[in-house]
Design a protein around this motif. Sequence first.
Motif, PDB file in Angstrom:
ATOM      1  N   ASN A   2       6.273 -13.606  -4.328  1.00 35.78           N
ATOM      2  CA  ASN A   2       5.995 -12.489  -3.427  1.00 35.78           C
ATOM      3  C   ASN A   2       6.475 -11.216  -4.109  1.00 35.78           C
ATOM      4  O   ASN A   2       7.636 -11.095  -4.482  1.00 35.78           O
ATOM      5  N   LEU A   3       5.563 -10.271  -4.305  1.00 35.69           N
ATOM      6  CA  LEU A   3       5.904  -8.988  -4.900  1.00 35.69           C
ATOM      7  C   LEU A   3       5.886  -7.930  -3.816  1.00 35.69           C
ATOM      8  O   LEU A   3       4.874  -7.737  -3.147  1.00 35.69           O
ATOM      9  N   TYR A   4       7.008  -7.237  -3.648  1.00 40.87           N
ATOM     10  CA  TYR A   4       7.115  -6.162  -2.674  1.00 40.87           C
ATOM     11  C   TYR A   4       7.134  -4.835  -3.429  1.00 40.87           C
ATOM     12  O   TYR A   4       8.078  -4.546  -4.175  1.00 40.87           O
ATOM     13  N   ALA A   5       6.060  -4.051  -3.258  1.00 44.92           N
ATOM     14  CA  ALA A   5       5.967  -2.729  -3.881  1.00 44.92           C
ATOM     15  C   ALA A   5       6.338  -1.698  -2.821  1.00 44.92           C
ATOM     16  O   ALA A   5       5.569  -1.433  -1.895  1.00 44.92           O
ATOM     17  N   TYR A   6       7.529  -1.132  -2.943  1.00 42.18           N
ATOM     18  CA  TYR A   6       8.060  -0.247  -1.908  1.00 42.18           C
ATOM     19  C   TYR A   6       7.475   1.156  -1.990  1.00 42.18           C
ATOM     20  O   TYR A   6       7.199   1.669  -3.086  1.00 42.18           O
ATOM     21  N   GLN A   7       7.311   1.755  -0.841  1.00 42.58           N
ATOM     22  CA  GLN A   7       6.819   3.129  -0.741  1.00 42.58           C
ATOM     23  C   GLN A   7       7.976   4.090  -1.011  1.00 42.58           C
ATOM     24  O   GLN A   7       8.762   4.411  -0.122  1.00 42.58           O
ATOM     25  N   VAL A   8       8.094   4.502  -2.265  1.00 34.91           N
ATOM     26  CA  VAL A   8       9.142   5.448  -2.646  1.00 34.91           C
ATOM     27  C   VAL A   8       8.556   6.810  -3.007  1.00 34.91           C
ATOM     28  O   VAL A   8       9.251   7.665  -3.548  1.00 34.91           O
ATOM     29  N   GLY A   9       7.263   7.022  -2.707  1.00 40.17           N
ATOM     30  CA  GLY A   9       6.640   8.278  -3.090  1.00 40.17           C
ATOM     31  C   GLY A   9       6.337   8.262  -4.567  1.00 40.17           C
ATOM     32  O   GLY A   9       5.700   7.337  -5.079  1.00 40.17           O
ATOM     33  N   LEU A 418      -0.638   3.116   1.791  1.00 40.96           N
ATOM     34  CA  LEU A 418       0.109   2.630   2.951  1.00 40.96           C
ATOM     35  C   LEU A 418       0.052   3.651   4.079  1.00 40.96           C
ATOM     36  O   LEU A 418       0.125   4.859   3.850  1.00 40.96           O
ATOM     37  N   THR A 419      -0.081   3.182   5.304  1.00 43.11           N
ATOM     38  CA  THR A 419      -0.165   4.075   6.463  1.00 43.11           C
ATOM     39  C   THR A 419       0.826   3.626   7.534  1.00 43.11           C
ATOM     40  O   THR A 419       1.348   2.508   7.504  1.00 43.11           O
ATOM     41  N   GLY A 420       1.065   4.524   8.478  1.00 40.21           N
ATOM     42  CA  GLY A 420       1.892   4.176   9.636  1.00 40.21           C
ATOM     43  C   GLY A 420       3.326   3.854   9.313  1.00 40.21           C
ATOM     44  O   GLY A 420       3.962   3.069  10.019  1.00 40.21           O
TER      45      GLY A 420
END
Length: 431
Positions: A2-9, A418-420
């Motif tokens: 499982n790869l989690y690509a975080y929303q860091v801008g 990514l939204t919301g």
Amino acid sequence: MNLYAYQVGFGDCFLLQFCYDAEEKTRRHVLVDFGTTGTPEGDANALMLKIAEDIRDKCGDDGLDAVVATHRHADHISGFATKTNGKGSGDVIRGLKPKVVLQPWTEDLSLATHATGPVPKGLRGVAGSVRAVAALGAMHGLAEQVTTLAAKRGKSLPLGLAERLDFLGRDNTKNLPAVENLARMGKAGTAVYAHFGTDDPFKAVLPGVKTHVLGPPTPEQHPGVQKQRSTDDDQFWHFQARGAGTANLVAGNQRGPFDASYVDAKRGKLPRDARWAARHITASRGNQLLGIVTMLDKVMNNTSLILLMEVGGKRLLFPGDAQIENWSYALDQPDAQALLADVDLYKVGHHGSLNATPKSLWKAFKKRGNAARKDRMTSVLSTMADKHGSVDKRTEVPRRTLVDALKHDTHFHSTQELTGGQPYTMVRIDF
């Protein structure tokens, strides 16, 4: 996995969760980069702390098996910074007690000219590597001076230029708290400073996974990286000899050529007929500094690690921000070419910069294809538009033509979509 690509801008943060049984109870975790220089939420510290806490929750009692800091840019390591109260995002990551901390050879503090610690086997006594690392320190000094100038004299520069100088300057400063925390974590576990060909750094902590280090090369492996061709401004050691002198020049002339203290007439104001020339000369100086600091940005990107993982018959590529000069060495090696041709997962280099996905690399990917292809490769992009480059000059990040190609030829995932308030996009790779 499982790869989690975080929303860091504008930055990178990827948590790799390798699962060894159907119930996903036996797991190993690798954190690849943890930084930002532009966040959608505005408060970078709060965002990175929230992400660090989510990483802690996902790791649970297992902790982190490895931390990878591909290179020193703030948008890749700022989250590793600690706070004096022990409640920073870097404190949370350190609390997960990573067993291995992997960084490029340029981050080995013992390679600095003033250091007294041991030098790793294979780089011991290598003068070119020592000089290269020392030059990076001078580049940091220049970046700090440019950041200061943009803050103090931004109003005298053309619209948008001061913001651009500030962004690139901050991204290239030393990020000392994060650097020190990475060093402490490495000392508590195992610190590995890698270059092309370094033995598998995760052999002891990732069963069933073989990790190849395909970059960066050392100056001894690839002497061409120390030279600047007259027709190629992408060479990554361009300012090796001149970094310190340029930094001192900028630092010693903070006031600029048209400071009020230099003007006798009109109470420190230039005569009206001289103001047009002064404005354009000042703008020219700013554009020259932008060119210099952009070069430094490329230098640091080309110290980036390039990692390729083989597991369960699939290949996963994580090149950080490596750009063309870093890539050129790996792409000339037959064994590396064979590995890269069969990539199944591609972490898109440098947030979608065109120079970070060389055409020769893209064309070599055998598993590119339309949606009907069964073994079609997957791509993952962490980015934020309007922070880097210029649409007019076709250098914007992410580059539109590259994104279009990724969407057409791969299973494409992007943090920008990514939204919301979604904290991450998750990609599952079955072996």
